[in-house]
Structures are given as structure tokens and as C-alpha cells.
Design a protein around this motif. Structure first.
Motif, PDB file in Angstrom:
ATOM      1  N   ALA A   1      -4.579   8.958   4.052  1.00 53.69           N
ATOM      2  CA  ALA A   1      -3.171   9.015   3.667  1.00 53.69           C
ATOM      3  C   ALA A   1      -2.728  10.464   3.467  1.00 53.69           C
ATOM      4  O   ALA A   1      -3.526  11.314   3.043  1.00 53.69           O
ATOM      5  CB  ALA A   1      -2.958   8.227   2.375  1.00 53.69           C
TER       6      ALA A   1
ATOM      7  N   SER B   1      -3.720  12.855   0.372  1.00 49.15           N
ATOM      8  CA  SER B   1      -4.779  12.141  -0.350  1.00 49.15           C
ATOM      9  C   SER B   1      -5.933  13.053  -0.745  1.00 49.15           C
ATOM     10  O   SER B   1      -6.752  12.690  -1.593  1.00 49.15           O
ATOM     11  CB  SER B   1      -5.333  11.014   0.535  1.00 49.15           C
TER      12      SER B   1
ATOM     13  N   GLY C   1       0.020   5.481   1.004  1.00 51.07           N
ATOM     14  CA  GLY C   1      -1.057   5.944   0.130  1.00 51.07           C
ATOM     15  C   GLY C   1      -1.143   5.203  -1.179  1.00 51.07           C
ATOM     16  O   GLY C   1      -1.829   5.656  -2.106  1.00 51.07           O
TER      17      GLY C   1
ATOM     18  N   ASP D   1      -6.428   4.484   0.517  1.00 51.43           N
ATOM     19  CA  ASP D   1      -6.604   5.935   0.628  1.00 51.43           C
ATOM     20  C   ASP D   1      -6.812   6.327   2.089  1.00 51.43           C
ATOM     21  O   ASP D   1      -6.482   7.447   2.493  1.00 51.43           O
ATOM     22  CB  ASP D   1      -7.815   6.389  -0.189  1.00 51.43           C
TER      23      ASP D   1
END
Length: 316
Positions: free
Chosen positions: A119, A122, A179, A183
Motif C-alpha cells: 500500500a 505503508s 491501506g 498492507d
């Protein structure tokens, strides 16, 4: 009473003859396809009239999901299909017999890309960063198999990675872009390319591994093959001719390829033209590895052999 019994027998025979591809050679041949890069050569063959030149009446039947396609195969509604060996083995377990006619896409490591994307923002940039994270997959499918093999390639402790079953690719894409619930996620092209264009990070790209893990195949129902062996050879010849046309002149078929694979408009200009290997078959080692994985998962009760799954008439 005798007439009733005779009628019942005739009805049963008609049902049996309608199962997985058992049909007269003069009838329409139905080819079940998913709308992805792997299927493009069949659509080129149709557009160029290659099936008609071989005096074949082939209908391309589009499916939006692999599960819908599998149901149609089991119901005997299609004779040929493009999918993968995991689906083939699960069909066989359920009593539907098919044979691999040819590798559709992925005969070389550079063909057919799956990417584990992280994401945006992340903080995940390399495989080890996946530890302690949620990764979206589709359980008991090719993507599940691939992600487990990725864990082995990068020596990742699978116990430290939470895989989240999210079969719907659109929902998986949305989840990793936001997100919030994921993840990272494993995605095939063109969704992977779209995710990267929207800010996701490529954590694992299977075309860069040097190991040929993701392959799709053309499957033929055993009954159909047995009754229509010559037609199968002609279909494969037309299919391979279409692959050559695509490889030699990708620009000519670019718009068709983009439409078949449902490539998002945002990446249509940059999306690379696919390349196809002609007249290839999966290796015995690859088939055995998938069978071992299926056995480990207890998804099949016996390990099918290469001969069980691959048609021996492909090169004749």
C-alpha cells in the motif's frame, strides 16, 4: 413398463453424452476464457478467421471469474478452457477430467506477471518488510501457491505474515490502495500495473525471480479430445498462428489485447504488449511441484502424474 425403462435409459444417455465436451464433431466448439492477457491469442485467431479457415466453428465464451468457468466446465457447457493446473487438479478431484493441451502464458519467467504490491505510504519496500503485515491473497489458488513459493525464495517466516483471503480482485485492489484492511496484496497484471501507477510499491515481482512459477494452460475435456482429436490439433495450430501474429506485430493487435485483458484506461499507453511462447508445455517438475503443494494443503487426496494431466497428442 418396458417403454418407461427405455425412456429413462435414453434420457440418462443424453445427459452423459452432454458431459464435459462429449459432442459430435460438427457441433459448435465452446472455448471458455478469462478476460486476461493469457486469452488474447484466441481472440486474435477469431478476428483473423483462423478457426473458420480450418473449417471449425469455435465460440469464445467469456467468464468474469475462474469459479464461474469451473462450474461451466463441470456442467459440460464448454469443451476447451484457459486456466491453470491447480484448477485442473481440483476439477479432476471432483470427477471432471481434462488434459493440458498447451501452455497459454508463462512458458518463460518473463511471461505473465504477478506482483506483491504494498500500500502507498505503508513503509514496505522489500520482502522482509512483509513480516508482521497483512497480505491479501486468494486461498487455495495459483496466487496462494505463488505467495508461499515467494516466502521460500526470500526465506520469510510464514508464521510472521498474516495472509487474508480476499478472492475478489477488485476488492483486493481497492483494499491495498486504501491501506486500511491490507498492507500488501498479490495481484496479476494489469491490476498490478494499475496499482503501481496509483502509488503502490512493487515488493516482489515474479518476472524478476528467474524462476518460472506462474503458468496458465489450455485445457481440453477428455471426452471432447477423444472424439475430436483432429479438431484439437487444428485448434492448436490456429492458436499458435495467432501467437505468432501477436509476437510479430503487437501494434496491430494492441487495441484488441487491451480490451480482452480489461486494461484500465489510465495505463493503456504504457502497458507492455504481451509475448507468447508457441507450442510449449509445462515441465514435469513444475507439475510435480504443484501436485506436492496441493497434497500438503490436503486439497487433493492423491498426487496426479504428468501423464494424468497432460495430453500426449500435442506434438503429433
Amino acid at each position: 413398463m418396458r417403454k418407461s425403462r427405455l425412456l429413462i435409459i435414453l434420457v440418462l444417455l443424453s445427459v452423459l453424452l452432454g458431459a464435459c465436451g462429449a459432442k459430435d464433431e460438427r457441433e459448435k466448439i465452446k472455448n471458455g476464457l478469462l478476460r486476461i492477457d493469457d486469452s488474447v491469442p484466441f481472440y486474435v485467431a477469431e478476428e483473423e478467421g483462423l478457426f473458420q479457415k480450418a473449417d471449425l466453428d469455435v465460440e469464445l465464451v467469456s467468464f468474469s471469474s475462474s469459479s464461474d468457468q469451473a462450474v461451466a466446465i463441470e456442467a459440460g457447457e464448454i469443451d476447451i478452457a484457459m486456466n491453470d493446473i491447480i484448477v485442473q487438479a481440483l476439477l479432476k478431484k471432483n470427477g471432471t477430467q481434462t488434459k493440458i493441451l498447451e501452455t497459454a502464458y508463462g512458458a518463460t519467467p518473463s511471461e505473465g506477471r504477478f506482483v506483491v504490491v504494498a500500500a502507498p505510504n505503508s513503509g514496505i519496500n522489500e520482502p522482509k518488510d512483509l513480516l508482521g503485515k497483512n497480505v491479501g491473497i486468494s486461498s487455495n489458488t495459483m496466487m496462494d501457491y505463488l505467495f508461499e513459493r515467494f516466502e521460500e525464495v526470500y526465506n520469510l517466516d510464514k508464521e510472521q505474515i498474516t495472509t487474508v483471503n480476499m478472492p475478489n480482485l477488485s476488492l483486493r485492489l481497492e483494499a491495498v490502495l486504501s491501506g486500511k484492511d491490507l498492507d500488501a496484496a498479490i495481484l496479476p497484471d494489469p491490476l498490478a500495473a494499475y496499482a503501481l501507477a496509483q502509488g503502490c510499491v512493487a515488493v516482489i515481482d515474479d518476472t524478476a525471480l528467474g524462476v518460472n512459477l506462474s503458468q496458465s494452460v489450455v485445457l481440453g475435456c477428455e471426452d471432447f479430445i477423444a472424439q475430436n482429436g483432429e479438431d484439437v490439433q487444428q485448434i492448436l495450430a490456429a492458436y499458435d498462428e495467432a501467437k505468432e501474429l501477436l509476437n510479430d506485430n503487437p501494434a496491430k493487435y494492441r487495441q484488441l489485447a487491451l480490451e480482452v485483458a480489461n486494461v484500465p484506461a489510465e495505463i493503456s499507453e504504457s502497458y507492455p504488449a504481451p509475448h507468447y511462447t508457441i507450442a510449449a508445455l509445462p515441465s514435469a517438475e513444475y507439475v510435480e511441484d504443484i501436485m506436492s503443494w496441493l497434497m500438503e494443503r490436503e486439497l487433493i487426496s492423491e498426487q496426479y502424474t504428468y501423464e494424468d494431466l497432460v495430453w500426449d497428442g500435442q506434438k503429433k
